[in-house]
Design an enzyme around this catalytic site. Structure first.
Site, short mmCIF file in Angstrom:
data_model
loop_
_atom_site.label_atom_id
_atom_site.label_comp_id
_atom_site.label_asym_id
_atom_site.label_seq_id
_atom_site.Cartn_x
_atom_site.Cartn_y
_atom_site.Cartn_z
N ASP A 34 0.92 -1.25 0.19
CA ASP A 34 -0.05 0.18 0.15
C ASP A 34 0.99 1.19 0.02
O ASP A 34 1.61 1.40 1.14
CB ASP A 34 -0.90 -0.22 1.30
CG ASP A 34 -1.60 1.46 1.40
OD1 ASP A 34 -1.71 2.24 0.61
OD2 ASP A 34 -2.47 1.25 2.50
N LYS A 77 2.92 11.33 -3.39
CA LYS A 77 1.81 10.49 -4.18
C LYS A 77 0.76 11.45 -4.79
O LYS A 77 0.43 11.48 -5.80
CB LYS A 77 1.12 9.68 -2.96
CG LYS A 77 0.02 8.74 -3.88
CD LYS A 77 -0.41 8.03 -2.85
CE LYS A 77 -1.56 7.16 -3.40
NZ LYS A 77 -2.21 6.08 -2.40
N GLU A 132 -7.08 0.33 -4.63
CA GLU A 132 -7.07 0.40 -3.19
C GLU A 132 -8.69 0.11 -2.57
O GLU A 132 -8.73 -0.71 -1.81
CB GLU A 132 -6.91 1.94 -2.56
CG GLU A 132 -5.28 2.16 -2.69
CD GLU A 132 -5.13 3.54 -2.53
OE1 GLU A 132 -5.89 4.65 -2.08
OE2 GLU A 132 -4.12 3.99 -2.96
N ASP A 175 -12.84 5.71 2.65
CA ASP A 175 -11.39 5.81 3.12
C ASP A 175 -11.11 6.97 3.52
O ASP A 175 -10.91 7.96 2.63
CB ASP A 175 -10.57 5.35 1.81
CG ASP A 175 -9.08 5.37 2.15
OD1 ASP A 175 -8.76 5.70 3.15
OD2 ASP A 175 -8.50 4.96 1.07
#
Ligand code: AMP
Length: 618
Positions: free
Chosen positions: A23, A87, A187, A211
Site C-alpha cells: 500500500d 503521491k 485501493e 477511506d
C-alpha cells in the site's frame, strides 16, 4: 508450480518467490504478505514497531537518504529537504497542482507548467516516481529483512481514480526500486479483498469503500460480479482527512486560551506542540470519554461530546461526497450490500456512526483500517503466485487472442482488455470437399497477420465426416477461466467430433513485451490493413478458381470449346497474379473471370430450371 527453496538464514523451507502486497499511501505506506502457514494476510513489522512506514523521504548531507519514521523527524527541522505526500504529485504537471502549491513545504519546480512536476532538493531534481521509489525501496528492504529472503515481485495499490499516467508512474516507481510490479490494484478493491469480498465468483455484491486517511478522503462504489470488480463511481476530497480533525481541536483550545493566529504563526514550537497534543487527544477519544493534558501553562482538555461538535462539519462533508457517489452510481443506499472502512481516521467513533447511519447498515471495521489495503494487496499477490488455486484472478487480457484463418490472417475471438473470466465462440467451415481435419492455431497479439503475432498453441481437429466444402460447422470456442487459463475447443457440430487444448496466455510475457507488441500494432497499422486486403483478395481468388474448375468439370458437355479455353486462360492469368500481383490486380482478374463465366453459368442455370419446369405439372 510454485518453487520451494531453503531459507539459508533460518534453515526452514519456504517458497522461493514471495510476492508482497504494497500500500503506497500518501501519508503512510506498508507491506503485507499472506502468512505461509496460517494463510492469513499479515502486515509486516519489525519487533515492537508499527507496520506503517511514513511516506516521507529526507535528503541529508552527502546525499544520505532516509525514509520513514527517521525522515519524518526532519519535517519540522529541515522542511526544504524533507519530501512528504509525493503521491499527490504522481503523474501531475505543475498546472494540475497549482491551486494547492502552498501545501508543499519543499520546492516544486514551476517553470515548465505543462510537463510532469519535479521536486528540487539542493541542486538536485527528483521526479515523483523517483521519490516514490525511495519509499518502495525501503519497504522492499524491510520485507527482505523480516522475511530473510529476496523480494522482487509486488502488487501495488493506487486510488481508484488514478488515471493511466498515474498508474504507469506507480509501476515505474516499482521498477526503479527493483520490483517487478505484477499488478496495480485499486485501493478499494484491495480493501474489499482483505474482507474476503469478491473471492467467491458466484457472489454479486455492491460495496461502498469509505477511506478517510490523514489528509485525503475517498469514497468508491464497487460492484462485484463473476469475480470482476467494477468501479461504479468515486468521489472524495483530496484535502480532507485526520489532519483537519487535529486542526479542529487546536482551534478549540486556542479559543479557550485566547491564543491568536498571530501567536501560532510566530511561535512555531507552540503550534507544533499543540498539533501533536491534538492528534494524541483525537486518538485517545476513540476509546475514552475525556482527554486531559497540558503544555506549560495551558491546561488542555476535551471530551468526546466537544470533539464531536467541532468535527461534525468535517464528517458531514464526507457524507455529502458519499451521497454524490451514490447518485453517480445511480444507486439508492439500500442497494449497498457492504460498507468497508479504510484509513486511520475511520477509528473515530463519530465517523463510524455517521457512515453507518447514512448507509443504514453496520460497517466493516474488524480489520486494522491502516493495514486493510496492504492486506488486500497481499491477497491478490497470493492469488497471482498461484498459491490460491480456488480463487479467481481479477484480470483483463493484455493482448487479443485469436486463431489463424485462411491466408495467415489473425481472426480475433477475444479482444485485448476483455475482462476475464470470459467465453467466446465462433463458427468456421472447411475449404475443401471431403476435408477431414482442421488445424487450429492460437495466437496472441494485435497484428493482422499471425506471423507478426505470438503463437500460443496449435492442434488438429480430426475425424470430420466427408462433406462438401463449406458444409461442416466447426465451432471454435475460447474460454479464459478465472485462473487466467485459456481453453480452446473445436467442435464439428453436425458430427459432434471435438478436441480441446489448454494454454496459459498471460504467462511468459513481460510488460515490455506486451508494450512492444501494442506499439508494433500501431506502427504497422497502415501496412497491416494493406496486407490484410491483399490476403483477402488472394483467398477470394483461390476460392473462385476452385469453384470454377469444379463447375467446368461437372458441366463440360454443355460448354463450348471456346468458353473452356477462355476460362482456363483467365484462370492461369489469375494464378500468376495471386503469386505476384497487387490487391487491385488480383481483384481485377477476379472480376474478369467472373464476367467470363457468368454468361454460361446463367445459361446452364436457365436450362436446368426449364428442364425442371417441364417435368412438373402445374
Ligand atoms: P492513514 O493516512 O490512513 O495512515 O491515516 C492516518 C490518520 O489516522 C491520521 O490522521 C491519524 O491521526 C489517524 N488516526 C490514527 N489512529 C487513530 C485513532 N485511534 N483515532 C482517530 N484517528 C486516528
Amino acid at each position: 508450480m510454485a518453487k520451494i527453496g531453503i531459507n539459508i538464514a533460518t534453515g526452514s523451507l519456504q517458497q522461493e518467490e514471495m510476492i508482497v502486497g504494497i500500500d503506497l499511501g500518501t501519508t503512510n505506506s506498508l507491506v503485507a504478505i499472506i502468512h505461509p502457514e496460517s494463510r492469513k494476510p499479515l502486515a509486516l513489522k519489525e519487533h515492537n514497531s508499527s507496520s506503517l512506514v511514513p511516506s516521507v523521504v529526507h535528503f541529508g548531507e552527502h546525499n544520505v537518504v532516509t525514509v520513514g519514521e527517521e525522515a519524518r523527524k526532519f519535517l519540522i527541522t529541515d522542511p526544504a529537504n524533507t519530501i512528504f505526500s509525493a503521491k499527490r504529485l504522481m503523474g501531475k504537471s505543475y498546472n494540475d497542482i497549482r491551486q494547492n502549491a502552498d501545501f508543499f513545504t519543499y520546492k516544486v519546480i514551476d517553470d515548465n507548467t505543462e510537463s510532469l512536476v519535479k521536486v528540487q532538493v539542493g541542486d538536485r531534481f527528483y521526479s515523483p516516481i523517483e521519490l516514490s521509489s525511495f519509499i518502495l525501496k525501503e519497504l522492499k528492504a524491510r520485507a527482505e529483512h523480516i522475511l530473510k529472503t529476496p523480494v522482487t515481485k509486488a502488487v501495488i495499490t493506487v486510488p481508484a481514480y488514478f488515471n493511466d499516467a498515474q498508474r504507469q508512474a506507480t509501476r515505474d516507481a516499482g521498477k526503479l526500486a527493483g520490483l517487478d510490479v505484477l499488478r496495480i490494484v485499486n485501493e478499494p478493491t484491495a480493501a474489499s479483498l482483505a474482507y474476503g469480498l469478491g473471492l467467491d465468483p458466484a457472489q454479486e455484491k455492491t460495496i461502498a469503500v469509505y477511506d478517510l486517511g490523514g489528509g485525503t478522503f475517498d469514497i468508491s462504489i464497487l460492484k462485484i460480479s463473476n469475480g470482476i470488480f467494477e468501479v461504479l463511481s468515486t468521489n472524495g476530497d483530496t484535502y480532507l482527512g485526520g489532519d483537519d480533525f487535529d486542526r479542529a481541536i487546536v482551534r478549540q483550545w486556542m479559543k479557550e486560551h485566547g491564543i491568536t493566529d498571530e501567536t501560532i504563526r510566530t511561535n512555531k514550537e507552540l503550534a507544533q506542540a499543540l498539533r501533536l497534543k491534538a492528534e494524541a487527544a483525537k486518538k485517545h477519544l476513540s476509546n475514552h470519554e475525556v482527554f486531559i493534558d497540558s503544555i506549560d501553562k495551558f491546561h488542555l482538555q476535551i471530551t468526546v461530546a466537544e470533539f464531536n461538535k467541532v468535527t461534525a462539519e468535517l464528517v458531514n462533508r464526507t457524507i455529502e461526497c458519499c451521497r454524490a457517489a451514490m447518485k453517480d452510481a445511480g444507486l439508492e443506499v439500500n442497494q449497498i450490500d457492504e460498507v468497508v472502512m479504510v484509513g486511520g481516521s475511520t477509528r473515530v467513533p463519530l465517523v463510524k456512526k455517521m457512515v453507518s447511519a447514512f448507509f443504514g447498515r453496520e460497517v466493516h471495521d474488524e480489520l486494522n483500517p491502516d493495514e486493510v489495503v496492504a492486506m488486500g494487496a497481499a491477497v491478490q499477490a497470493d492469488i497471482l503466485s498461484g498459491n490460491n488455486k480456488d480463487f479467481l484472478l481479477l484480470d483483463i487480457t493484455p493482448l487479443s487472442l485469436g486463431i489463424e484463418t485462411m491466408g495467415g490472417l489473425m481472426d480475433v475471438l477475444i479482444p485485448r482488455n476483455s475482462k476475464i473470466p470470459t467465453r467466446v465462440g465462433r463458427q468456421y467451415t472447411t475449404q475443401k470437399d471431403g476435408q477431414s481435419g482442421m488445424r487450429i492455431a492460437v495466437y496472441q497479439g494485435e497484428r493482422d497477420l499471425v506471423k507478426d503475432n505470438r503463437k500460443l498453441a496449435e492442434f488438429n481437429l480430426t475425424g470430420i465426416p466427408a462433406m462438401p466444402a463449406g458444409l461442416p460447422k466447426v465451432e471454435v470456442s475460447f474460454l479464459i477461466n478465472a485462473d487466467g487459463i485459456l481453453v480452446v475447443k473445436a467442435k464439428e457440430i453436425r458430427s459432434g467430433v471435438e478436441t480441446s487444448i489448454e494454454v496459459k496466455p498471460q504467462y511468459g510475457l513481460t510488460d515490455e513485451e506486451v508494450e512492444k507488441m501494442l506499439l508494433d500494432s500501431i506502427t504497422h497499422a497502415k501496412e497491416d490493413i494493406a496486407t490484410r486486403a491483399l490476403v483477402e483478395a488472394r483467398t477470394e481468388a483461390r476460392q473462385l478458381i476452385d469453384t470454377t474448375l469444379n463447375f467446368i468439370e461437372k458441366n463440360r458437355e454443355f460448354l463450348t470449346e471456346q468458353e473452356i479455353t477462355e476460362t482456363m486462360g483467365a484462370i492461369e492469368g489469375l494464378e500468376k497474379l495471386i503469386l505476384s500481383g497487387n490487391k487491385d490486380q488480383v481483384q481485377g482478374a477476379v472480376e474478369a473471370l467472373n464476367n467470363l463465366s457468368r454468361p454460361y453459368a446463367e445459361r446452364l442455370m436457365d436450362q436446368a430450371i426449364s428442364m425442371a419446369m417441364k417435368g412438373k405439372k402445374i
